[in-house]
Design an enzyme around this catalytic site. Structure first.
Site, PDB file in Angstrom:
ATOM      1  CG  HIS A 217      23.716  17.463  15.520  1.00  6.20           C
ATOM      2  ND1 HIS A 217      23.069  16.743  16.438  1.00  6.20           N
ATOM      3  CD2 HIS A 217      25.216  17.448  16.204  1.00  6.20           C
ATOM      4  CE1 HIS A 217      23.727  16.990  17.091  1.00  6.20           C
ATOM      5  NE2 HIS A 217      24.608  17.926  17.834  1.00  6.20           N
TER       6      HIS A 217
ATOM      7  CD  GLN B 214      29.436  15.263  18.786  1.00  8.58           C
ATOM      8  OE1 GLN B 214      27.712  15.788  18.405  1.00  8.58           O
ATOM      9  NE2 GLN B 214      29.796  15.624  19.579  1.00  8.58           N
TER      10      GLN B 214
ATOM     11  CG  ASN C  94      21.447  19.469  17.249  1.00  5.42           C
ATOM     12  OD1 ASN C  94      20.518  19.823  18.095  1.00  5.42           O
ATOM     13  ND2 ASN C  94      23.380  20.475  17.756  1.00  5.42           N
ATOM     14  CD  GLU C  95      22.785  22.459  20.727  1.00  9.40           C
ATOM     15  OE1 GLU C  95      23.576  22.311  20.014  1.00  9.40           O
ATOM     16  OE2 GLU C  95      22.528  21.892  21.475  1.00  9.40           O
TER      17      GLU C  95
HETATM   18  C1  FCB Z   1      25.673  20.162  21.828  1.00  2.62           C
HETATM   19  C2  FCB Z   1      25.722  19.436  20.978  1.00  2.62           C
HETATM   20  C3  FCB Z   1      26.054  17.824  20.772  1.00  2.62           C
HETATM   21  C4  FCB Z   1      27.249  17.728  21.695  1.00  2.62           C
HETATM   22  C5  FCB Z   1      26.639  18.336  23.282  1.00  2.62           C
HETATM   23  C6  FCB Z   1      27.702  18.172  24.417  1.00  2.62           C
HETATM   24  O1  FCB Z   1      25.671  21.602  21.526  1.00  2.62           O
HETATM   25  O2  FCB Z   1      24.218  19.803  19.917  1.00  2.62           O
HETATM   26  O3  FCB Z   1      26.549  17.683  19.675  1.00  2.62           O
HETATM   27  O4  FCB Z   1      28.107  17.927  21.217  1.00  2.62           O
HETATM   28  O5  FCB Z   1      26.710  19.623  23.116  1.00  2.62           O
END
Ligand code: FCB
Length: 436
Positions: free
Chosen positions: A116, A22, A160-161
């Site tokens: 990520h 990003q 991440n997520e």
């Molecule tokens: C999350 C992501 C991050 C960013 C935020 C707004 O889901 O981890 O990269 O885009 O949202």
């Protein structure tokens, strides 16, 4: 409204978070390929240059320091380290060493995310997270990176997520690899879980081989307060509970118990997961309202409340109460320390961001008062950046980035956060000023 001073525990850590794709620019991975497909990115942009953070990290960290940040969370781009299968690019490893050193030099604690969202193209072409070998492939890269970076004092985030990768990439199809298939989504969730296990095992092994103290390791979850559209309707209630379990708990409960839980597995043990979670990284932005009359699996959620402020582009509602709810839920269920690894709002109106941050921190304070162990808070994000499928149309930075000139300019919310950090909390005056 009468406010009182809300102080945070001594040693509470403050800072900001960001991610390689990003911000860096110049990446070649599954996302850069996805960005070439017309219609995938809302505003037709791509992350080819992004914030040019790859070349400007010193400038960005100078700002973070000036703004009082104590921690900075960033990710390492796998596709730079292993651009083709088994080939390590040492110049890129040196780059990330310099990034870490430049944080350390400024007295900022590095929190490093190993994954990520983005994958190397060769990995994506080999089935991405559907490939049964994907956890081991990820583990190899983690071992390499950790061997190179373990001499620094780093807090590690594995993945991440994972459930965002799964839901948006494999169920709703809006992120790569663009599948719409529940079975594939569950398969990907399982492999991401195993990949987290592999990553933490590699970290543990490398540190013990080198005779170093074990570092702190966490996966980072995206959490959403899942609510029924009609709380009187038993079917809505049942659906909310089902989605809450699937989205918020299934994965982390498996990681913590070391068992691959249904529907990802049948509860079988997976040894690499043992001792893989020292703390839970929690990212919170909003709630999600679900209804049994809508097809959640196809991405249908209830209409938004017209009276609530929403995040630019993503339409996430301003719903701070959900933050308290989710923190308490994780704390009560797992009794693991929580680090708030992302929270923020995309908006061009910084007054909304100021209110958002304060309102959410009030909820964090309440959760801490009610017994939750929360160790820190990171705002998303340090600078405006490439917001995945939204492109540059959602402004999450406490620092504005002009994408023509790449000039950075801290917003008022950045100075507000600096004051919060200095006070280690929300003094009465801060709340009065920014919630007025
Ligand atoms: C999350 C992501 C991050 C960013 C935020 C707004 O889901 O981890 O990269 O885009 O949202």
């Amino acid at each position: 409204m009468e406010y009182i001073d809300l102080f945070f525990p001594e040693g509470f850590l403050w800072g900001s978070a960001a991610a390689a794709h990003q911000t860096e620019g110049g990446n070649h991975n599954n996302w850069s390929e996805w960005e070439k497909i017309p219609g995938k990115i809302k505003d037709g942009t791509n992350a080819d240059v992004a914030c040019d953070h790859y070349n400007r990290y010193e400038e960005d960290f100078d700002l973070a320091k000036e703004l009082g940040h104590q921690v900075h969370r960033f990710s390492i781009e796998w596709s730079r380290i292993e651009p083709s299968f088994g080939k390590w690019d040492y110049t890129q490893i040196v780059h990330y060493k310099k990034v870490i050193e430049s944080l350390v030099k400024r007295g900022i604690q590095p929190m490093v995310t190993l994954h990520h969202f983005t994958n190397p193209v060769w990995f994506a072409e080999n089935g991405d997270w559907l490939n049964p070998e994907s956890p081991e492939l990820f583990g190899r890269y983690c071992r390499k990176i950790v061997q190179e970076l373990s001499n620094y004092d780093v807090i590690w985030n594995t993945i991440n997520e994972p459930m965002v990768v799964v839901t948006i990439g494999y169920l709703w199809g809006d992120f790569p690899p663009g599948h719409n298939d529940f079975g594939k989504a569950i398969q990907a969730a399982k492999h991401l879980l195993m990949a987290h296990g592999q990553a933490s095992t590699q970290i543990r092994e490398v540190y013990s081989e080198k005779g170093l103290d074990q570092p702190k390791i966490a996966p980072v979850l995206s959490t959403s307060y899942i609510m029924p559209e009609n709380p009187e309707d038993p079917e809505d209630l049942e659906l909310a509970e089902y989605i809450d379990n699937l989205y918020n708990h299934l994965w982390i409960e498996s990681a913590i118990t070391g068992r691959i839980l249904n529907p990802m597995g049948d509860g079988q043990r997976y040894a690499p997961l043992e001792n893989s979670v020292d703390f839970i990284g929690v990212n919170y932005y909003s709630r999600m309202v679900v209804s049994s009359k809508r097809d959640f699996m196809a991405g249908e959620i209830a209409p938004k409340d017209p009276y609530r402020v929403r995040c630019e582009g993503l339409e996430w509602e301003f719903y701070p109460e959900g933050y308290y709810h989710q923190i308490m839920d994780y704390w009560k269920k797992y009794q693991k320390p929580i680090f708030l690894t992302e929270n923020g709002i995309g908006t061009s109106d910084d007054r909304i961001r100021q209110r958002y941050i304060i309102s959410h921190l009030q909820q964090v304070h309440k959760a801490i008062q009610d017994g939750a162990k929360v160790d820190g808070y990171l705002v998303w994000s340090l600078t405006d950046n490439f917001e995945w499928a939204q492109g540059f149309s959602s402004h999450f930075g406490i620092i504005e980035c002009d994408f023509d000139t790449l000039k950075r300019k801290p917003r008022e919310s950045a100075f507000m956060l600096r004051k919060i950090i200095k006070d280690n909390g929300l003094v009465k005056e801060t709340q009065e000023t920014y919630l007025a």
